[in-house]
Design a protein around this motif. Structure first.
Motif, PDB file in Angstrom:
ATOM      1  N   GLU A 283       1.228  -1.217  -0.293  1.00  0.00           N
ATOM      2  CA  GLU A 283      -0.111   0.250  -0.257  1.00  0.00           C
ATOM      3  C   GLU A 283       0.817   1.830   0.430  1.00  0.00           C
ATOM      4  O   GLU A 283       0.215   2.234  -0.676  1.00  0.00           O
ATOM      5  CB  GLU A 283      -0.936  -0.222   1.294  1.00  0.00           C
ATOM      6  CG  GLU A 283      -2.080  -1.025   1.315  1.00  0.00           C
ATOM      7  CD  GLU A 283      -2.634  -1.332   0.444  1.00  0.00           C
ATOM      8  OE1 GLU A 283      -3.275  -0.522   0.042  1.00  0.00           O
ATOM      9  OE2 GLU A 283      -3.099  -2.228   0.034  1.00  0.00           O
ATOM     10  N   GLY A 284       2.690   0.858   0.249  1.00  0.00           N
ATOM     11  CA  GLY A 284       2.744   2.555   0.792  1.00  0.00           C
ATOM     12  C   GLY A 284       2.564   3.295   2.143  1.00  0.00           C
ATOM     13  O   GLY A 284       3.484   4.047   1.877  1.00  0.00           O
ATOM     14  N   GLN A 285       1.430   3.010   2.694  1.00  0.00           N
ATOM     15  CA  GLN A 285       1.397   3.087   3.820  1.00  0.00           C
ATOM     16  C   GLN A 285       0.705   2.343   4.840  1.00  0.00           C
ATOM     17  O   GLN A 285       0.060   1.740   4.233  1.00  0.00           O
ATOM     18  CB  GLN A 285       0.738   4.698   3.923  1.00  0.00           C
ATOM     19  CG  GLN A 285      -1.307   4.948   3.213  1.00  0.00           C
ATOM     20  CD  GLN A 285      -1.600   5.592   2.724  1.00  0.00           C
ATOM     21  OE1 GLN A 285      -0.868   6.545   2.286  1.00  0.00           O
ATOM     22  NE2 GLN A 285      -2.629   6.130   3.442  1.00  0.00           N
ATOM     23  N   VAL A 286       0.694   2.656   6.283  1.00  0.00           N
ATOM     24  CA  VAL A 286       0.418   1.947   7.054  1.00  0.00           C
ATOM     25  C   VAL A 286      -0.245   3.254   7.600  1.00  0.00           C
ATOM     26  O   VAL A 286      -0.121   4.355   8.049  1.00  0.00           O
ATOM     27  CB  VAL A 286       0.702   0.881   8.259  1.00  0.00           C
ATOM     28  CG1 VAL A 286       1.356  -0.161   6.448  1.00  0.00           C
ATOM     29  CG2 VAL A 286       2.162   0.965   8.411  1.00  0.00           C
TER      30      VAL A 286
ATOM     31  N   LEU B 167       1.655   2.103  12.947  1.00  0.00           N
ATOM     32  CA  LEU B 167       2.181   2.737  13.240  1.00  0.00           C
ATOM     33  C   LEU B 167       2.751   2.782  14.457  1.00  0.00           C
ATOM     34  O   LEU B 167       3.822   3.140  15.761  1.00  0.00           O
ATOM     35  CB  LEU B 167       1.961   4.147  13.107  1.00  0.00           C
ATOM     36  CG  LEU B 167       2.368   5.178  13.469  1.00  0.00           C
ATOM     37  CD1 LEU B 167       3.872   6.289  12.689  1.00  0.00           C
ATOM     38  CD2 LEU B 167       1.008   7.037  13.412  1.00  0.00           C
ATOM     39  N   SER B 168       1.573   2.383  15.487  1.00  0.00           N
ATOM     40  CA  SER B 168       1.715   2.919  17.128  1.00  0.00           C
ATOM     41  C   SER B 168       3.037   1.098  18.199  1.00  0.00           C
ATOM     42  O   SER B 168       3.247   1.522  18.307  1.00  0.00           O
ATOM     43  CB  SER B 168       0.667   2.477  18.028  1.00  0.00           C
ATOM     44  OG  SER B 168      -0.697   3.502  17.308  1.00  0.00           O
TER      45      SER B 168
ATOM     46  N   ILE C 183       8.902   7.082   7.081  1.00  0.00           N
ATOM     47  CA  ILE C 183       8.494   8.014   7.240  1.00  0.00           C
ATOM     48  C   ILE C 183       7.626   8.167   8.261  1.00  0.00           C
ATOM     49  O   ILE C 183       6.198   7.314   7.129  1.00  0.00           O
ATOM     50  CB  ILE C 183       9.282   9.396   6.353  1.00  0.00           C
ATOM     51  CG1 ILE C 183       7.787   9.303   5.424  1.00  0.00           C
ATOM     52  CG2 ILE C 183       9.852   9.727   5.558  1.00  0.00           C
ATOM     53  CD1 ILE C 183       7.500  10.110   4.317  1.00  0.00           C
ATOM     54  N   ILE C 184       7.300   8.717   9.331  1.00  0.00           N
ATOM     55  CA  ILE C 184       5.970   9.344   9.598  1.00  0.00           C
ATOM     56  C   ILE C 184       5.408  10.411   9.232  1.00  0.00           C
ATOM     57  O   ILE C 184       6.640  11.364   9.449  1.00  0.00           O
ATOM     58  CB  ILE C 184       6.540   8.751  11.738  1.00  0.00           C
ATOM     59  CG1 ILE C 184       7.162   7.744  11.802  1.00  0.00           C
ATOM     60  CG2 ILE C 184       4.791   9.221  11.923  1.00  0.00           C
ATOM     61  CD1 ILE C 184       7.277   7.382  12.899  1.00  0.00           C
TER      62      ILE C 184
ATOM     63  N   LEU D  51       0.271   8.353   9.842  1.00  0.00           N
ATOM     64  CA  LEU D  51       0.637   7.482   8.579  1.00  0.00           C
ATOM     65  C   LEU D  51       1.913   7.096   9.172  1.00  0.00           C
ATOM     66  O   LEU D  51       2.966   8.172   9.133  1.00  0.00           O
ATOM     67  CB  LEU D  51      -0.368   7.620   7.722  1.00  0.00           C
ATOM     68  CG  LEU D  51      -1.652   7.767   7.828  1.00  0.00           C
ATOM     69  CD1 LEU D  51      -1.493   8.227   6.305  1.00  0.00           C
ATOM     70  CD2 LEU D  51      -2.401   6.711   7.928  1.00  0.00           C
ATOM     71  N   LEU D  52       2.585   5.709   8.270  1.00  0.00           N
ATOM     72  CA  LEU D  52       3.415   5.057   8.060  1.00  0.00           C
ATOM     73  C   LEU D  52       3.843   5.339   7.156  1.00  0.00           C
ATOM     74  O   LEU D  52       3.466   4.237   6.501  1.00  0.00           O
ATOM     75  CB  LEU D  52       3.863   4.268   9.463  1.00  0.00           C
ATOM     76  CG  LEU D  52       5.510   3.231   9.221  1.00  0.00           C
ATOM     77  CD1 LEU D  52       6.267   4.739   9.677  1.00  0.00           C
ATOM     78  CD2 LEU D  52       5.158   2.246  10.262  1.00  0.00           C
ATOM     79  N   TYR D  53       5.482   5.881   6.536  1.00  0.00           N
ATOM     80  CA  TYR D  53       4.676   5.641   4.470  1.00  0.00           C
ATOM     81  C   TYR D  53       6.337   4.992   4.949  1.00  0.00           C
ATOM     82  O   TYR D  53       7.665   5.120   5.335  1.00  0.00           O
ATOM     83  CB  TYR D  53       4.886   6.922   4.405  1.00  0.00           C
ATOM     84  CG  TYR D  53       3.312   7.813   4.418  1.00  0.00           C
ATOM     85  CD1 TYR D  53       2.697   7.942   3.173  1.00  0.00           C
ATOM     86  CD2 TYR D  53       3.412   8.700   4.993  1.00  0.00           C
ATOM     87  CE1 TYR D  53       1.271   8.383   3.231  1.00  0.00           C
ATOM     88  CE2 TYR D  53       2.451   9.325   5.292  1.00  0.00           C
ATOM     89  CZ  TYR D  53       1.155   9.318   4.098  1.00  0.00           C
ATOM     90  OH  TYR D  53       0.073   9.892   4.035  1.00  0.00           O
ATOM     91  N   MET D  54       6.170   3.894   3.337  1.00  0.00           N
ATOM     92  CA  MET D  54       7.707   3.738   2.944  1.00  0.00           C
ATOM     93  C   MET D  54       8.323   4.438   1.413  1.00  0.00           C
ATOM     94  O   MET D  54       6.887   5.079   0.365  1.00  0.00           O
ATOM     95  CB  MET D  54       7.714   2.509   2.573  1.00  0.00           C
ATOM     96  CG  MET D  54       9.050   1.831   1.883  1.00  0.00           C
ATOM     97  SD  MET D  54       9.379  -0.092   2.321  1.00  0.00           S
ATOM     98  CE  MET D  54       8.165  -0.543   0.861  1.00  0.00           C
TER      99      MET D  54
END
Length: 246
Positions: free
Chosen positions: A21-24, A29-30, A54-55, A59-62
């Motif tokens: 997805e590129g993000q979660v 994230l927690s 990155i945060i 959201l958390l992104y790759m």
């Protein structure tokens, strides 16, 4: 270092969702923030595919770190998905250049970490690109060739592509540099940046940076290691003008 099977599987679950997805969201994230072992494992998985985590907001992104990453959005994909048939690398170069100018417009200088404006109109974006290209045109051909070697950017093709859009027969010029073709091209660039979750439309033909974009700018865009001095080059005239006024 030995990790429990549970932590390895949790970390791999976060990574696979990032890869897909590129993000979660907040749950992953927690977990990423709270557990140092899981965070280290996720960072390690991501590093193996030339990406970084990155945060931004909740959201958390790759995101890809280099062109070698299998998750890097390559030129052929951009041409196929966003540009008109027959698009060339010159279209891509101009799109990249326009994106740099857009990011730079939200900051006082290429070394400012916090955004200093809330939004940018498309007309102003076109005008800023036009101004920067006019400054590029002040260099002669020999200087441009040297600059192309220094920055690995084809400045000549960027200038030519922009000039080709300046059809004097077009009757819908709004401001200096704003022809239908140029506005259309910027709209295409805007749609690409929206799809990458880097900008958002806020109405009145205006856009704003997302938290993802701001985080990328803060962590990477302002660092010479990553931008190779391109921002300093593009905005050097602006600083010279400010010093002249002072």
């Amino acid at each position: 270092m030995n990790y429990s099977e549970n932590k390895v599987m949790k970390a791999f679950e976060i990574y696979t969702n990032l890869a897909r997805e590129g993000q979660v969201g907040s749950d992953f994230l927690s977990l990423y923030i709270a557990d140092e072992d899981i965070r280290g494992l996720v960072d390690g998985f991501v590093h193996q595919v030339d990406c970084v985590v990155i945060i931004a907001g909740e959201l958390l992104y790759m995101i890809p770190k280099t062109k070698l990453s299998p998750f890097h959005v390559n030129n052929d994909y951009i041409k196929r998905m966003y540009l008109k048939s027959g698009a060339t690398n010159a279209d891509i170069y101009l799109m990249y250049f326009s994106t740099i100018v857009l990011f730079g417009a939200f900051y006082d200088s290429y070394q400012t970490l916090e955004a200093t404006r809330d939004f940018l109109s498309i007309d102003d974006w076109v005008r800023l690109v036009h101004d920067r290209i006019n400054m590029l045109k002040e260099h002669d051909e020999e200087q441009l060739q040297k600059l192309e070697h220094d920055f690995s950017y084809n400045w000549t093709q960027i200038i030519e592509k922009w000039e080709d859009m300046n059809d004097i027969k077009e009757s819908a010029k709004k401001q200096s540099g704003n022809t239908i073709s140029r506005l259309s091209f910027m709209d295409t660039t805007k749609r690409f940046l929206i799809s990458q979750e880097l900008i958002e439309e806020i109405g009145n033909n205006e856009v704003t940076l997302t938290e993802k974009a701001k985080t990328i700018v803060q962590r990477f865009f302002m660092e010479v290691e990553y931008n190779k001095g391109i921002l300093e080059f593009i905005y050097q005239w602006e600083e010279e003008e400010e010093h002249a006024i002072d």
